[in-house]
Scaffold this motif. Structure first.
Motif, PDB file in Angstrom:
ATOM      1  N   ASP A  47       2.392  -4.500   5.556  1.00 61.21           N
ATOM      2  CA  ASP A  47       2.394  -5.733   5.007  1.00 61.21           C
ATOM      3  C   ASP A  47       1.044  -5.879   3.874  1.00 61.21           C
ATOM      4  OD1 ASP A  47       2.374  -8.607   4.450  1.00 61.21           O
ATOM      5  OD2 ASP A  47       1.251  -8.915   6.596  1.00 61.21           O
ATOM      6  N   LEU A  48       1.875  -6.044   2.471  1.00 56.20           N
ATOM      7  CA  LEU A  48       1.035  -6.400   1.397  1.00 56.20           C
ATOM      8  C   LEU A  48       0.798  -7.857   1.288  1.00 56.20           C
ATOM      9  CD1 LEU A  48       2.723  -3.534   0.896  1.00 56.20           C
ATOM     10  CD2 LEU A  48       2.481  -4.199  -1.704  1.00 56.20           C
ATOM     11  N   ILE A  73       4.820   6.249   4.808  1.00 55.36           N
ATOM     12  CA  ILE A  73       4.717   5.551   5.875  1.00 55.36           C
ATOM     13  C   ILE A  73       4.763   3.900   5.616  1.00 55.36           C
ATOM     14  CG2 ILE A  73       2.484   7.057   6.654  1.00 55.36           C
ATOM     15  CD1 ILE A  73       0.532   4.924   5.287  1.00 55.36           C
ATOM     16  N   GLY A  74       5.559   3.752   4.439  1.00 57.21           N
ATOM     17  CA  GLY A  74       6.290   2.452   4.276  1.00 57.21           C
ATOM     18  C   GLY A  74       5.492   1.387   3.443  1.00 57.21           C
ATOM     19  N   VAL A  75       4.652   2.000   2.538  1.00 57.07           N
ATOM     20  CA  VAL A  75       4.049   1.251   1.482  1.00 57.07           C
ATOM     21  C   VAL A  75       4.820   1.293   0.297  1.00 57.07           C
ATOM     22  CG1 VAL A  75       2.023   0.851   0.265  1.00 57.07           C
ATOM     23  CG2 VAL A  75       1.792   1.520   2.501  1.00 57.07           C
ATOM     24  N   GLU A 133      -1.305  -3.908  -7.424  1.00 54.01           N
ATOM     25  CA  GLU A 133      -0.181  -3.596  -6.893  1.00 54.01           C
ATOM     26  C   GLU A 133       0.723  -2.219  -7.852  1.00 54.01           C
ATOM     27  OE1 GLU A 133       4.063  -5.314  -5.417  1.00 54.01           O
ATOM     28  OE2 GLU A 133       2.599  -6.615  -6.314  1.00 54.01           O
ATOM     29  N   GLU A 134       0.065  -2.506  -9.056  1.00 53.52           N
ATOM     30  CA  GLU A 134       0.687  -1.271 -10.099  1.00 53.52           C
ATOM     31  C   GLU A 134       0.071  -0.210  -9.977  1.00 53.52           C
ATOM     32  OE1 GLU A 134      -2.006  -2.485 -14.062  1.00 53.52           O
ATOM     33  OE2 GLU A 134       0.259  -3.184 -13.853  1.00 53.52           O
ATOM     34  N   ASN A 135      -1.194  -0.180  -8.997  1.00 50.97           N
ATOM     35  CA  ASN A 135      -1.894   1.200  -8.818  1.00 50.97           C
ATOM     36  C   ASN A 135      -1.469   1.706  -7.568  1.00 50.97           C
ATOM     37  OD1 ASN A 135      -2.837   0.847 -11.661  1.00 50.97           O
ATOM     38  ND2 ASN A 135      -4.648  -0.280 -11.025  1.00 50.97           N
ATOM     39  N   LEU A 136      -0.773   1.134  -6.630  1.00 42.60           N
ATOM     40  CA  LEU A 136      -0.339   1.984  -5.458  1.00 42.60           C
ATOM     41  C   LEU A 136       0.248   3.115  -5.511  1.00 42.60           C
ATOM     42  CD1 LEU A 136       0.532  -1.202  -3.309  1.00 42.60           C
ATOM     43  CD2 LEU A 136      -1.524  -0.168  -3.371  1.00 42.60           C
ATOM     44  N   GLY A 137       0.947   3.481  -6.606  1.00 46.31           N
ATOM     45  CA  GLY A 137       1.645   4.718  -6.490  1.00 46.31           C
ATOM     46  C   GLY A 137       2.861   4.990  -5.485  1.00 46.31           C
ATOM     47  N   ASN A 138       3.033   6.205  -5.443  1.00 46.81           N
ATOM     48  CA  ASN A 138       3.972   6.466  -4.521  1.00 46.81           C
ATOM     49  C   ASN A 138       3.510   7.414  -3.303  1.00 46.81           C
ATOM     50  OD1 ASN A 138       5.940   5.295  -6.142  1.00 46.81           O
ATOM     51  ND2 ASN A 138       6.278   7.069  -7.292  1.00 46.81           N
ATOM     52  N   ALA A 159      -2.493  -8.416  -7.520  1.00 44.18           N
ATOM     53  CA  ALA A 159      -3.589  -7.434  -6.389  1.00 44.18           C
ATOM     54  C   ALA A 159      -3.042  -7.909  -5.053  1.00 44.18           C
ATOM     55  CB  ALA A 159      -5.022  -8.087  -6.534  1.00 44.18           C
ATOM     56  N   VAL A 160      -3.063  -6.814  -4.226  1.00 50.97           N
ATOM     57  CA  VAL A 160      -2.737  -6.851  -2.910  1.00 50.97           C
ATOM     58  C   VAL A 160      -3.544  -6.236  -2.093  1.00 50.97           C
ATOM     59  CG1 VAL A 160      -0.383  -6.829  -3.620  1.00 50.97           C
ATOM     60  CG2 VAL A 160      -1.469  -4.645  -3.168  1.00 50.97           C
ATOM     61  N   ALA A 161      -3.752  -6.533  -0.711  1.00 53.25           N
ATOM     62  CA  ALA A 161      -4.260  -5.879   0.395  1.00 53.25           C
ATOM     63  C   ALA A 161      -3.364  -5.216   1.268  1.00 53.25           C
ATOM     64  CB  ALA A 161      -5.460  -6.728   1.065  1.00 53.25           C
ATOM     65  N   VAL A 162      -3.239  -4.224   1.339  1.00 56.40           N
ATOM     66  CA  VAL A 162      -2.139  -3.554   2.484  1.00 56.40           C
ATOM     67  C   VAL A 162      -2.681  -3.261   3.744  1.00 56.40           C
ATOM     68  CG1 VAL A 162      -0.828  -1.330   2.737  1.00 56.40           C
ATOM     69  CG2 VAL A 162      -1.647  -2.065   0.453  1.00 56.40           C
ATOM     70  N   ASN A 163      -1.893  -3.887   4.461  1.00 60.06           N
ATOM     71  CA  ASN A 163      -2.029  -4.042   6.162  1.00 60.06           C
ATOM     72  C   ASN A 163      -1.033  -3.118   6.681  1.00 60.06           C
ATOM     73  OD1 ASN A 163      -4.150  -5.780   5.298  1.00 60.06           O
ATOM     74  ND2 ASN A 163      -3.562  -7.217   7.095  1.00 60.06           N
ATOM     75  N   VAL A 164      -1.107  -2.734   7.865  1.00 62.89           N
ATOM     76  CA  VAL A 164      -0.236  -1.881   8.632  1.00 62.89           C
ATOM     77  C   VAL A 164      -0.339  -2.839   9.983  1.00 62.89           C
ATOM     78  CG1 VAL A 164      -0.223   0.055   7.575  1.00 62.89           C
ATOM     79  CG2 VAL A 164      -1.993  -0.371   9.682  1.00 62.89           C
ATOM     80  N   SER A 165       0.977  -2.887  10.779  1.00 64.48           N
ATOM     81  CA  SER A 165       0.995  -3.500  12.146  1.00 64.48           C
ATOM     82  C   SER A 165       1.321  -2.244  13.147  1.00 64.48           C
ATOM     83  CB  SER A 165       2.397  -4.299  12.208  1.00 64.48           C
ATOM     84  OG  SER A 165       2.395  -4.508  13.677  1.00 64.48           O
ATOM     85  N   CYS A 166       0.092  -2.026  13.865  1.00 57.39           N
ATOM     86  CA  CYS A 166       0.425  -0.968  14.825  1.00 57.39           C
ATOM     87  C   CYS A 166      -0.587  -1.276  15.929  1.00 57.39           C
ATOM     88  CB  CYS A 166      -0.233   0.578  14.379  1.00 57.39           C
ATOM     89  SG  CYS A 166      -0.130   1.968  15.530  1.00 57.39           S
TER      90      CYS A 166
END
Length: 485
Positions: free
Chosen positions: A278-279, A326-328, A316-321, A290-297
């Motif tokens: 979840d961004l 893992i789904g980001v 967001e443009e700096n998140l890369g590949n 800008a984003v904060a990356v979350n995960v649901s686990c």
């Protein structure tokens, strides 16, 4: 076989604290102190000591008859004296492991350990114990760890600035607190002048109200302003200490996260058990990209006031590949967007509410004039968040949408004042719901709600989609309900 740390004896003893009622009742007799009664109380002190001793013995017995064992297949915990309770968790079922090392426990070499699975109660660890470091080392050697040779490269680096911004944006009540504090703390300068100029333009009949209002601004303003500033600062400091020193290591089998300054935490997460990524953004972050990356686990971020963050604030443009495994994902365009005339479905609630605030204040002012000052205050305080929310929902109309590609689903939507970009595997979708209220039915539109697996009920809604697009999405996901729209 391991026992919990001896400190747990105190925790077990606390369950029998009710026995202290007997020393308490004995002490009540000596409230009216005199020499004879005090002497009698001292002579009977052995009774108080005996009760405390019994409480500690009960705790020790419960501690002694509980233990943990690490077998070849899983972790086993048992407890109970007369009735045994045995809990077994296979290693392959573990979704996440949390190891906490608070500063105050370090001299005692005690560690808080918990592990969780996709089963169990919402926001409740399946196993939570206090153990020594040797147990943690033994357990961690039996579950997947990040292979330094095979770990994902080019993972975005977390900097102190990103942690600072994350704490800034996600501390509770940020927007409202900043506004209220600015409004009130500047009441003697800016706010007073603005209100004075505005009220001077009103007829002379309101002059008395003006004077009374201006008199009350400084005292009430400073008190409320200081309160909200202190509340937010406390939340900000706690968040910064909680996520300071944030580090991420990841490969295909393990996601390892370190964070915390006063209470250092280590998380081990199994990527296969991640429900979705979840961004998250607010309106300011949205325009800044800008984003904060979350995960649901299960188990990660389940503690009170903890967020399941994977990466604090990043462009967001700096998140890369690097984290796509893992789904980001970032930079994926919406395949299906809201219909061009569906903007009203997004903004009507906060917009209509914002239009009604001041007319309601005028009614109160007319029929209950003694509450007019208080009514005006609440009207101003309520109007600002409603206008903000209207702006958020209008932005959501332009950015929301759904994409379906390969084995992934991407949903962009908003909740309250936040924006979400959710990415999940198709197999994680547990419920596909189509809603068509009467107003959307007229315009050949409908809403889609997607529910994803996990301990909590996670659902994300996109409104005002074209009926034809919803039918396509339904067919792509293998559902037939859209044919009945």
């Amino acid at each position: 076989m391991y026992h919990e740390h001896p400190l747990r004896i105190l925790r077990y003893s606390a369950k029998n604290i009710w026995l202290l009622i007997f020393p308490l009742l004995r002490g009540v007799r000596t409230i009216r102190l005199d020499a004879d009664r005090f002497y009698q109380w001292v002579r009977g002190a052995w009774f108080d000591i005996a009760v405390i001793g019994i409480i500690i013995i009960f705790g020790y017995v419960r501690w002694h008859f509980s233990g943990i064992e690490l077998t070849d297949s899983g972790i086993v915990r048992w407890e109970g004296i007369t009735a045994k309770i045995k809990t077994t968790i296979p290693y392959e079922s573990v979704s996440s492991v949390t190891i906490e090392r608070p500063v105050y426990l370090m001299p005692l070499r005690a560690v808080k350990f918990s592990c969780d699975t996709s089963a169990g109660m919402y926001r409740s660890a399946d196993m939570q114990v206090m153990v020594n470091r040797k147990f943690c080392e033994d357990f961690l050697s039996r579950v997947p760890d990040v292979n330094q040779k095979n770990k994902l490269q080019d993972v975005p680096e977390t900097t102190p600035l990103s942690v600072l911004l994350f704490s800034l944006f996600f501390s509770s009540g940020l927007s409202g607190t900043v506004y209220i504090a600015t409004f009130f703390m500047k009441g003697g300068d800016i706010a007073r002048d603005i209100i004075n100029i505005s009220l001077d333009r009103i007829t002379q009949t309101t002059e008395k109200l003006t004077d009374k209002l201006l008199i009350h601004i400084p005292s009430v303003a400073i008190f409320v302003g200081v309160f909200f500033i202190v509340a937010w600062l406390l939340s900000f400091v706690v968040n910064f200490l909680r996520y300071a020193g944030f580090e991420v290591d990841v490969d295909e089998n393990c996601l390892k996260i370190f964070c915390g300054l006063v209470n250092r935490r280590e998380y081990r997460i199994t990527p296969a058990h991640i429900n979705y990524t979840d961004l998250r953004q607010n309106l300011i972050m949205k325009f800044a990209g800008a984003v904060a990356v979350n995960v649901s686990c299960a188990g990660y971020g389940s503690a009170k006031n903890h967020l399941p963050v994977l990466l604090p604030v990043k462009k967001e443009e700096n998140l890369g590949n690097a984290l796509e495994k893992i789904g980001v994902f970032s930079g994926v365009h919406n395949d299906f967007r809201p219909k061009s005339n569906g903007w009203w479905q997004y903004i009507w609630q906060p917009f209509v509410a914002s239009l009604l605030v001041f007319p309601l204040h005028m009614l109160i002012k007319r029929f209950v004039p003694e509450f007019s000052e208080l009514s005006f205050f609440f009207a101003v305080m309520l109007e600002i968040p409603l206008v903000w929310l209207t702006a958020v929902k209008l932005t959501a109309f332009f950015t929301s949408g759904i994409s379906v590609y390969d084995d992934k689903i991407m949903v962009r939507c908003s909740r309250m004042t936040g924006f979400h970009t959710v990415v999940a595997e198709r197999r994680k979708l547990v419920k596909f719901e189509i809603q068509q209220p009467i107003f959307q039915k007229i315009g050949c539109k409908c809403s889609v709600v997607m529910w994803f697996g996990g301990e909590e009920r996670s659902h994300f809604k996109v409104k005002a989609l074209r009926v034809e697009d919803v039918k396509k999405i339904s067919r792509m996901l293998g559902y037939e309900t859209a044919g009945r729209i």
